[in-house]
Write a protein that holds these residues in place. Structure first.
Motif, mmCIF file in Angstrom:
data_model
loop_
_atom_site.group_PDB
_atom_site.id
_atom_site.type_symbol
_atom_site.label_atom_id
_atom_site.label_comp_id
_atom_site.label_asym_id
_atom_site.label_seq_id
_atom_site.Cartn_x
_atom_site.Cartn_y
_atom_site.Cartn_z
ATOM 1 N N LEU A 74 0.862 -1.187 0.000
ATOM 2 C CA LEU A 74 0.000 0.000 0.000
ATOM 3 C C LEU A 74 0.897 1.236 0.000
ATOM 4 C CD1 LEU A 74 -2.748 1.399 0.262
ATOM 5 C CD2 LEU A 74 -2.680 0.949 2.726
ATOM 6 N N TYR A 75 0.822 2.010 -1.081
ATOM 7 C CA TYR A 75 1.725 3.142 -1.287
ATOM 8 C C TYR A 75 0.913 4.425 -1.283
ATOM 9 C CZ TYR A 75 6.029 5.326 -3.107
ATOM 10 O OH TYR A 75 7.169 6.064 -3.274
ATOM 11 N N TYR A 76 1.147 5.271 -0.274
ATOM 12 C CA TYR A 76 0.370 6.490 -0.096
ATOM 13 C C TYR A 76 1.074 7.722 -0.664
ATOM 14 C CZ TYR A 76 -2.319 4.323 3.825
ATOM 15 O OH TYR A 76 -3.110 3.552 4.635
ATOM 16 N N GLN A 77 0.276 8.639 -1.211
ATOM 17 C CA GLN A 77 0.746 10.006 -1.414
ATOM 18 C C GLN A 77 0.570 10.726 -0.083
ATOM 19 O OE1 GLN A 77 -1.220 12.286 -4.492
ATOM 20 N NE2 GLN A 77 0.280 13.937 -4.381
ATOM 21 N N HIS A 78 1.685 11.079 0.550
ATOM 22 C CA HIS A 78 1.688 11.558 1.930
ATOM 23 C C HIS A 78 1.005 12.920 2.082
ATOM 24 C CE1 HIS A 78 4.438 11.014 5.725
ATOM 25 N NE2 HIS A 78 3.180 11.218 6.038
ATOM 26 N N ARG A 79 1.278 13.824 1.138
ATOM 27 C CA ARG A 79 0.602 15.112 1.076
ATOM 28 C C ARG A 79 0.354 15.435 -0.398
ATOM 29 N NH1 ARG A 79 0.464 14.063 5.681
ATOM 30 N NH2 ARG A 79 0.851 15.413 7.497
ATOM 31 N N ILE A 80 -0.704 16.165 -0.672
ATOM 32 C CA ILE A 80 -1.102 16.462 -2.034
ATOM 33 C C ILE A 80 -0.344 17.693 -2.540
ATOM 34 C CG2 ILE A 80 -3.035 16.974 -3.556
ATOM 35 C CD1 ILE A 80 -3.103 14.182 -2.190
ATOM 36 N N ASP A 81 0.261 17.535 -3.708
ATOM 37 C CA ASP A 81 0.993 18.621 -4.354
ATOM 38 C C ASP A 81 0.002 19.452 -5.172
ATOM 39 O OD1 ASP A 81 2.613 20.266 -5.876
ATOM 40 O OD2 ASP A 81 4.010 18.694 -6.471
ATOM 41 N N SER A 82 -0.259 20.673 -4.731
ATOM 42 C CA SER A 82 -1.255 21.505 -5.406
ATOM 43 C C SER A 82 -0.789 21.995 -6.772
ATOM 44 C CB SER A 82 -1.616 22.705 -4.524
ATOM 45 O OG SER A 82 -0.470 23.476 -4.218
ATOM 46 N N ASP A 83 0.501 21.823 -7.082
ATOM 47 C CA ASP A 83 1.024 22.257 -8.375
ATOM 48 C C ASP A 83 1.007 21.149 -9.428
ATOM 49 O OD1 ASP A 83 1.573 24.829 -7.435
ATOM 50 O OD2 ASP A 83 3.528 24.211 -6.650
ATOM 51 N N VAL A 84 0.649 19.944 -9.040
ATOM 52 C CA VAL A 84 0.607 18.811 -9.972
ATOM 53 C C VAL A 84 -0.810 18.241 -9.986
ATOM 54 C CG1 VAL A 84 1.483 16.489 -10.469
ATOM 55 C CG2 VAL A 84 3.036 18.249 -9.585
#
Length: 328
Positions: A120-130
């Motif tokens: 299970l691979y998480y995006q830890h925080r969302i990149d608002s520029d991508v």
């Protein structure tokens, strides 16, 4: 004593996981690797299969520790790690999610963990520029390549969940959720329930505060991240301790600790909810696992929520520089 299982989307995991961050950073002394590894081994003995780490914990040291602990028992583990938090030399934190970065981080995590795939691979925080679609597209490619089995998001907003899920099904959303942090109940948790996505609450014991073990900010040592968190400041301490005192009364009636009662409340939030209390000691692990099987009645849940109403919590979750990356 062994615990049961729950579903995070199509992924079967133990009904409670183990957060491993504190073994390498954030909450004081991290020098006792032997006890940390023994705690991971004891968790597996108790039926805890979900182990949670991240590339940023201890600047990679936590992944290496977890990898060492599971080297001869990989088949017993549902291994979760994360990418997406970037820290500069001064410790300032930002989010990154471009496809090349996602692929690079995955390969680095596989190497540190010593495994051929991440469950299970998480995006830890969302990149608002991508665009979320670009990040999830890279994750879908990693699933196709067999490097990861499932993916998740962390500390995100409901709209992001829907956009990601439209590209490739999201397995789990990780966010802080406890009796003193209930923000995901407004839109995130309902969205996950609607879409069949698991919810993985971190810090379900309020970063240890709801156990009653912390009664003064002076107890927090150098390097303890809680020293910079408003809720642990002396100006908020009295109000927050009143919540713990009220929980202790209810816990005594049930013959458990305040921490076990608070954790059982999180466990009761739904069959798709799998909290990951963190600890680096076997004693606390065993207390937490006991709470996984603690059944609460409707009257007990109502009493717990009356003892810890959200409006009674004093102080913000994070200082402003960390809060800005939450809920995107």
């Amino acid at each position: 004593m062994t615990i049961g299982t729950r579903q995070l989307g199509s992924l079967t995991v133990s009904s409670q996981g183990l957060g491993c961050m504190g073994m390498s950073q954030a909450y004081g002394d991290t020098s006792d690797r032997t006890e940390s590894i023994a705690t991971i081994h004891r968790a597996l003995e108790l039926g805890v299969t979900l182990l949670d780490t991240a590339n940023v914990y201890g600047s990679g040291a936590n992944e290496e520790l977890v990898g060492q602990a599971i080297a001869d028992r990989r088949d017993q583990v549902v291994l979760a790690t994360k990418f997406g938090i970037v820290r500069d030399a001064e410790g300032n934190q930002s989010a990154q999610g471009d496809p090349d970065y996602v692929r690079q981080c995955c390969d680095e995590s596989l190497r540190r963990l010593g495994v051929d795939h991440i469950d299970l691979y998480y995006q830890h925080r969302i990149d608002s520029d991508v665009p979320t679609e670009d990040t999830v597209g890279a994750l879908a490619e990693l699933i196709e390549a067999g490097k990861i089995r499932h993916y998740g998001l962390s500390e995100c907003g409901a709209d992001t969940i829907r956009r990601a899920h439209a590209v490739h099904p999201v397995t789990a959303v990780q966010s802080e959720w406890s009796l003193w942090t209930r923000g995901i109940e407004d839109t995130v948790a309902p969205t996950c329930a609607e879409l069949g996505i698991g919810v993985v609450p971190f810090s379900p014991l309020g970063r240890g505060f709801l156990t009653g073990a912390i009664t003064s900010a002076a107890q927090l040592g150098e390097g303890d991240m809680r020293k910079g968190m408003p809720r642990f400041g002396e100006d908020n301490m009295a109000a927050n301790l009143a919540i713990v005192d009220a929980l202790k009364v209810l816990a005594d009636e049930r013959g458990v600790t305040a921490g076990q009662l608070a954790l059982a409340w999180v466990q009761s939030r739904g069959e798709n909810v799998v909290p990951i209390p963190g600890t680096k000691r076997r004693t606390y692990l065993e207390q937490n696992v006991t709470a996984a099987e603690l059944e609460l009645t409707a009257d007990e849940i109502a009493a717990i929520e009356a003892a810890a109403p959200p409006e009674a919590v004093a102080g913000d979750r994070y200082p402003a520089h960390l809060q800005r990356n939450v809920g995107r």
